[in-house]
Design a protein around this motif. Structure first.
Motif, short mmCIF file in Angstrom:
data_model
loop_
_atom_site.label_atom_id
_atom_site.label_comp_id
_atom_site.label_asym_id
_atom_site.label_seq_id
_atom_site.Cartn_x
_atom_site.Cartn_y
_atom_site.Cartn_z
N ALA A 26 0.84 -1.20 0.00
CA ALA A 26 0.00 0.00 0.00
C ALA A 26 0.87 1.25 0.00
O ALA A 26 0.59 2.23 -0.70
N ALA A 47 -2.92 0.22 -7.98
CA ALA A 47 -3.43 -1.14 -8.15
C ALA A 47 -2.73 -2.11 -7.20
O ALA A 47 -3.27 -3.15 -6.86
N SER A 50 -4.89 -2.54 -4.14
CA SER A 50 -6.16 -3.26 -4.30
C SER A 50 -5.95 -4.71 -4.73
O SER A 50 -6.90 -5.48 -4.74
N THR A 51 -4.71 -5.10 -5.08
CA THR A 51 -4.50 -6.51 -5.41
C THR A 51 -3.69 -7.21 -4.32
O THR A 51 -4.26 -7.75 -3.38
N ALA A 54 -4.49 -6.15 -0.70
CA ALA A 54 -5.75 -6.68 -0.17
C ALA A 54 -5.66 -8.20 0.02
O ALA A 54 -6.22 -8.73 0.99
N PRO A 80 -11.14 -9.59 -1.70
CA PRO A 80 -10.43 -9.53 -2.99
C PRO A 80 -11.34 -9.80 -4.18
O PRO A 80 -11.20 -9.16 -5.23
N LEU A 83 -13.51 -6.75 -4.75
CA LEU A 83 -12.64 -5.68 -5.27
C LEU A 83 -12.35 -5.90 -6.74
O LEU A 83 -12.40 -4.97 -7.54
N VAL A 87 -13.43 -2.68 -8.89
CA VAL A 87 -12.36 -1.74 -9.25
C VAL A 87 -12.31 -1.45 -10.76
O VAL A 87 -12.13 -0.30 -11.15
#
Lengths: 122, 162
Positions: A26, A47, A50-51, A54, A80, A83, A87
């Motif tokens: 992050a 990204a 979020s990948t 997460a 995940p 998301l 996303v």
């Protein structure tokens, strides 16, 4: 169901490593957002959060609560998955809007990929 | 059956989603999940003009793990690119990819994959669905990237949806 203080050491270490990895990704994503040069380049680093960011949190939560409750607690995986479904909606919207605006402003972006219809019948 | 369950897979997925979210298989939650599974696809049916026919489940599983691996690898690549961008700026640019996949559901899945894998952003799809404009974070060789993209993602999706 076991007490928090009875958690095996390897579980605590594994969960801690996963959480640190997740926050590291992050953080790198945020640094990338600041350091990249143009809009499209800047869309890539977030990204990471979020990948893999997460994913690591979800895995840590599953391992921690499954050990604590002595049985599989798997609903962390929904994060995940949800998301991954949501996303793309915002990412596509941002990319399309930016392309449209940059083309209107005459900036250096590729021309439309759709070939215009040559017949003038319609 | 067909009128009650226009999308049986979606109904099943929603039902399981409800049960997993509540961590319970009590009769009440079984019933609530089943109501959700029946009503939501019925209400969404007018929005989904194309029925989904899923074939070759093993290809789906293989694609799932391939995408998972690619996500991890490209996460590391993008993270490295960010950390070293002072000395070596990433070679970001747009790539035009000729597409053979035409199925709308397959293209939706492809757009999900490109967004979930860091380092690629779905930017534009030609009206006739023949060309995809993709923005790539760090690109070495255009031809090699296009070849990998078509082999790894497009071909399995064509097998699944077409």
């Amino acid at each position: 169901m076991i007490n928090v203080s009875e958690l095996p050491l390897w579980v605590e270490i594994l969960v801690a490593i996963l959480l640190l990895l997740s926050s590291l990704f992050a953080l790198i994503g945020a640094i990338g957002l600041l350091r990249m040069k143009d809009f499209f380049q800047r869309m890539h680093p977030p990204a990471l959060a979020s990948t893999l960011g997460a994913w690591c949190v979800a895995l840590a939560s599953i391992i921690y609560f499954s050990t604590l409750k002595s049985g599989p607690v798997l609903h962390g995986w929904l994060i995940p998955i949800l998301l991954a479904i949501t996303v793309p909606v915002t990412t596509l919207l941002l990319a399309r809007t930016s392309l449209f605006r940059k083309r209107m402003a005459g900036e250096n972006v590729p021309a439309e990929v759709s070939s215009r219809r040559t017949d003038s019948g319609s | 059956m067909k009128r009650l369950f226009p999308a049986p897979w979606l109904s099943l997925a929603l039902w399981i989603l409800w049960l997993v979210l509540n961590l319970s298989i009590s009769p009440g939650h079984l019933l609530l999940g089943a109501i959700l599974g029946v009503l939501a696809p019925l209400m969404m049916a007018p929005l989904r003009p194309l029925p989904i026919r899923i074939r070759r489940p093993w290809v789906i599983i293989r694609l799932f793990f391939l995408v998972g691996r690619d996500v991890i690898v490209s996460n590391l690549l993008v993270a490295w690119g960010v950390l070293t961008c002072g000395s070596r700026p990433p070679r970001s640019r747009f790539v035009k990819i000729p597409l053979d996949l035409r199925d709308a559901n397959g293209l939706a899945a492809l757009s999900m994959i490109t967004t979930v894998v860091p380092g690629t952003i779905w930017s534009e799809l030609a009206l006739d669905r023949s060309i995809l404009l993709l923005h790539v974070f760090d690109l070495d060789d255009d031809a090699q990237f296009i070849e990998h993209f078509k082999q790894a993602y497009e071909r399995p999706l064509m097998e699944i949806f077409e």
